[in-house]
Scaffold this motif. Sequence first.
Motif, PDB file in Angstrom:
ATOM      1  N   GLN A 191       0.559  -0.941  -0.082  1.00  0.00           N
ATOM      2  CA  GLN A 191      -0.075  -0.187  -0.124  1.00  0.00           C
ATOM      3  C   GLN A 191       0.722   1.743  -0.270  1.00  0.00           C
ATOM      4  O   GLN A 191       0.469   2.282  -0.760  1.00  0.00           O
ATOM      5  CB  GLN A 191      -1.287   0.250   1.327  1.00  0.00           C
TER       6      GLN A 191
ATOM      7  N   LYS B  93       0.365   3.936  -2.715  1.00  0.00           N
ATOM      8  CA  LYS B  93      -0.152   5.254  -2.470  1.00  0.00           C
ATOM      9  C   LYS B  93       0.786   6.511  -3.127  1.00  0.00           C
ATOM     10  O   LYS B  93       0.614   7.956  -3.346  1.00  0.00           O
ATOM     11  CB  LYS B  93      -0.037   5.186  -1.082  1.00  0.00           C
TER      12      LYS B  93
ATOM     13  N   LEU C 111      -6.465   0.993  -5.315  1.00  0.00           N
ATOM     14  CA  LEU C 111      -4.472   2.235  -4.611  1.00  0.00           C
ATOM     15  C   LEU C 111      -4.946   3.196  -5.710  1.00  0.00           C
ATOM     16  O   LEU C 111      -4.737   4.093  -5.706  1.00  0.00           O
ATOM     17  CB  LEU C 111      -4.674   1.702  -3.714  1.00  0.00           C
TER      18      LEU C 111
END
Length: 185
Positions: free
Chosen positions: A85, A89, A135
């Motif tokens: 993640q 991100k 994401l």
Amino acid sequence: PASDPSSFSSDATDPTTAAATIIDDPFVLKDDGSHLVELHSKRSGILDPELNFRAVHSEIAYLANRRIRYRKGIRMEGGKEYDFQTPVKKIVEMRRESNADACSNFLCIIGESCATMFDQFGLDGTKRFEEACQLLRGTGDATSGDDGIVRVERLVGEKSTLSVVNQMPEEFAALCNDFLSERGL
């Protein structure tokens, strides 16, 4: 336990404790070479000979490096512990900051057999793929086909494995070519 290569401990990568803890490696070199036959036999029923050769070659390299790491007490983190993640991100943040078209579109290709296999192993392959797509979008539904930011394509069939790029090269290349052509590349 220390001898379980799939277990993960934050101590495994701590340089102050790792040097003191040698990890037992379950892979054993055998004088008669049968360890190589075992590696070949693992996938010979599902991979063609060329791809199996490549998989065995990669696994031998992995096992050779693992022997070095284990002697130093270093264990790789498991699939569930990998933090995908944070880098995703960061990509989304960079895309928003730069407003550059070059990094504003993504093609995500999943091999259904691969995702299903990881689901069966308890590694949530389908869920993790969908989370990664979501994401990359920054928002929205992870399962839609193309929202202008992330185009999700699914390859299906018995060859839609982890090595989908090698097992289904024509189909994979067609998806990539279409994606690039649509963007004038």
